[in-house]
Design an enzyme around this catalytic site. Structure first.
Site, PDB file in Angstrom:
ATOM      1  N   HIS A   1       0.826  -1.218   0.000  1.00  0.00           N
ATOM      2  CA  HIS A   1       0.000   0.000   0.000  1.00  0.00           C
ATOM      3  C   HIS A   1       0.860   1.270   0.000  1.00  0.00           C
ATOM      4  O   HIS A   1       0.438   2.309   0.498  1.00  0.00           O
ATOM      5  CB  HIS A   1      -0.949   0.031   1.205  1.00  0.00           C
ATOM      6  CG  HIS A   1      -1.707  -1.230   1.421  1.00  0.00           C
ATOM      7  ND1 HIS A   1      -2.798  -1.585   0.670  1.00  0.00           N
ATOM      8  CD2 HIS A   1      -1.508  -2.238   2.314  1.00  0.00           C
ATOM      9  CE1 HIS A   1      -3.264  -2.763   1.100  1.00  0.00           C
ATOM     10  NE2 HIS A   1      -2.488  -3.176   2.078  1.00  0.00           N
TER      11      HIS A   1
ATOM     12  N   SER B   1      15.518  21.049 -15.877  1.00  0.00           N
ATOM     13  CA  SER B   1      14.384  21.935 -16.101  1.00  0.00           C
ATOM     14  C   SER B   1      14.861  23.196 -16.806  1.00  0.00           C
ATOM     15  O   SER B   1      15.975  23.674 -16.569  1.00  0.00           O
ATOM     16  CB  SER B   1      13.737  22.307 -14.764  1.00  0.00           C
ATOM     17  OG  SER B   1      12.850  23.396 -14.911  1.00  0.00           O
TER      18      SER B   1
ATOM     19  N   LYS C   1      16.600  20.843 -10.694  1.00  0.00           N
ATOM     20  CA  LYS C   1      15.867  19.647 -11.119  1.00  0.00           C
ATOM     21  C   LYS C   1      16.755  18.655 -11.872  1.00  0.00           C
ATOM     22  O   LYS C   1      17.610  19.033 -12.663  1.00  0.00           O
ATOM     23  CB  LYS C   1      14.693  20.046 -12.026  1.00  0.00           C
ATOM     24  CG  LYS C   1      13.615  20.875 -11.358  1.00  0.00           C
ATOM     25  CD  LYS C   1      12.742  20.035 -10.453  1.00  0.00           C
ATOM     26  CE  LYS C   1      11.859  19.084 -11.225  1.00  0.00           C
ATOM     27  NZ  LYS C   1      10.922  19.786 -12.127  1.00  0.00           N
TER      28      LYS C   1
ATOM     29  N   GLU D   1       9.775   8.043 -17.038  1.00  0.00           N
ATOM     30  CA  GLU D   1       8.465   8.629 -17.272  1.00  0.00           C
ATOM     31  C   GLU D   1       7.956   8.329 -18.677  1.00  0.00           C
ATOM     32  O   GLU D   1       6.769   8.049 -18.877  1.00  0.00           O
ATOM     33  CB  GLU D   1       8.520  10.139 -17.030  1.00  0.00           C
ATOM     34  CG  GLU D   1       8.701  10.499 -15.560  1.00  0.00           C
ATOM     35  CD  GLU D   1       8.884  11.992 -15.335  1.00  0.00           C
ATOM     36  OE1 GLU D   1       8.927  12.750 -16.343  1.00  0.00           O
ATOM     37  OE2 GLU D   1       8.978  12.409 -14.168  1.00  0.00           O
TER      38      GLU D   1
END
Length: 459
Positions: free
Chosen positions: A156, A277, A283, A290
């Site tokens: 979970h 970024s 970043k 992704e």
């Protein structure tokens, strides 16, 4: 407009109709399979006395010349042809004359395209399997190096019990091993040759379909000519296998994305597999993970599209089946590009072992082991569970790990606790005492790793 079926018609096809009907824009990638199938077909025709040896040799030379010219760029596959079959036959006839027109003897475009697609998928299955094996080799290396790298195991998305990185990666080894098994099953089922089925009812020519199948590396010919030209089960099965592979890659990608976040900091992705970024200099984005996650839906769509295309088609061949190619080609390209990129990202990734172990401790993953300690000292399980829970609550309130409690603090909940509680709940003990087959204990893991090593050497 070069086409193979004009004799019946007295009026030219409307250009828009022709373009809509044509498949050359995408089935041109079948050129190699089409030529290989034609080479086998003409050898069989000559063996059966349907063509002369001179005709056979001329056709073989012509086909090999076309193949060589396409591959070296001297001959382009252009849209003036309706499909790859008309391209090959038209160029063959232009090169060797009327003998080229005899190539199509005893076959239809229906069994020809069924053969081409089956051979293409068969080659693609082999390549997907090869790429999966390369991924498994990297997973194996990471496991070998991390049998004592402790980390939290989750349910979970909550920290549950301590495991090792080797154990966690091993779960994905099992997934991708099953993927290879599915590909092997599919390969066996699909490896039968449809050539010789004709349009749907075979042919009156004395073809030797067993010989053709043997030349092309099939286990034998298909046994029903109607099914031969209308079967796309193998495409659906392959798309299903590819979808499952992408689902596994996507799950793994999701974990890497989480592990790469500031909140986890379990891993550091190599610069070669990250981007920054345009506005935020701090970043470092896990773009490969992704994109793999994002492209999964694209492969699913190809599967659903093919299932939907086939669901209402009566026997035998129908033009709808031309839709088997673009989605399948896209899914193959997607998976067979995602796999090496994902493998490279994983192979260069750094694992922050200290952070992983600290996360396991701070997440109270050894709370179950506290309860087990009490049970082993005669405390009923329900009481032990409650005592362990109260100790966790105390740690949360005081912002400490169970390992940080003093013996007096342990004993404030139960007089059973002794000094050996610290050894009993250390990450090392918690993991290593789990020795059932498939568990994270090092001895159990070493046994599994040995079986994986044998698997990789034999498959």
């Amino acid at each position: 407009m070069a086409q193979l079926w004009g004799g019946r018609f007295t009026k030219a096809t409307d250009q828009m109709v022709y373009d809509f009907n044509a498949s050359i824009s995408f089935d041109k990638r079948l050129y190699k399979q089409d030529i290989e199938g034609s080479l086998a077909h003409v050898k069989m025709l000559a063996k059966q006395g349907i063509l002369t040896e001179e005709e056979r040799d001329a056709i073989i030379d012509g086909l090999n010349g076309i193949l060589a010219d396409v591959e070296n760029g001297a001959l382009s596959i252009t849209s003036e042809y309706e499909d790859i079959h008309s391209f090959v036959e038209a160029n063959l006839t232009a090169r060797i004359g009327d003998a080229g027109k005899k190539l199509h003897t005893g076959r239809s475009r229906n069994d020809q395209v069924a053969l081409d697609m089956r051979m293409y998928v068969r080659d693609a299955v082999k390549e997907t399997d090869r790429l999966l094996k390369e991924l498994l080799k990297v997973l194996y290396r990471i496991m070998e190096e991390n049998t004592d790298t402790f980390m939290p195991g989750f349910t979970h998305l909550q920290k549950a019990q301590p495991v090792t990185l080797a154990h966690h990666i091993g779960a994905y080894f099992e997934m991708f091993k099953r993927d290879r098994s599915r590909l092997a099953d599919l390969y066996k089922r699909m490896n039968y040759c449809p050539l010789g089925a004709g349009a749907l009812a075979g042919t009156t020519y004395p073809l030797d379909r067993d010989y053709t199948a043997e030349l092309l590396g099939f286990d034998g010919p298909t046994l029903n000519s109607m099914d031969s030209v209308s079967d796309r089960d193998y495409v659906i099965e392959y798309l299903s296998a590819l979808s499952t592979i992408m689902m596994h890659l996507s799950r793994f990608s999701e974990e890497i994305i989480l592990w790469n976040s500031n909140e986890y900091q379990f891993v550091e992705i190599d610069d070669a597999y990250s981007t920054g970024s345009s506005i935020m200099p701090q970043k470092k984005n896990p773009d490969i993970a992704e994109l793999v996650r994002g492209k999964t839906g694209r492969v699913y769509a190809s599967l659903m599209g093919m299932l939907t295309t086939m669901k209402g088609i009566p026997l035998a061949y129908n033009k709808d089946m031309q839709e088997d190619k673009e989605g399948t080609f896209d899914a193959i390209d997607t998976v067979n590009s995602c796999l090496p990129l994902f493998t490279g990202m994983l192979d260069t990734m750094k694992f922050n072992k200290d952070v992983m172990e600290a996360s396991a401790k701070n997440g109270f993953t050894n709370a179950t082991d506290v309860a087990d300690y009490l049970v082993n000292h005669g405390v009923p399980f329900r009481d032990a569970h409650s005592i362990s829970g109260r100790l966790v609550l105390r740690c949360i309130e005081e912002n400490k790990a169970l390992d940080d409690l003093t013996l007096d603090e342990f004993r404030s909940e139960s007089s059973v606790f002794e000094e050996d509680i610290y050894d009993a709940i250390s990450m090392k003990t918690c993991v290593e005492k789990r020795l059932t087959k498939g568990a994270p204990g090092e001895a159990a893991m070493r046994e599994v790793l040995e079986s994986y090593k044998e698997y990789l050497s034999g498959h």
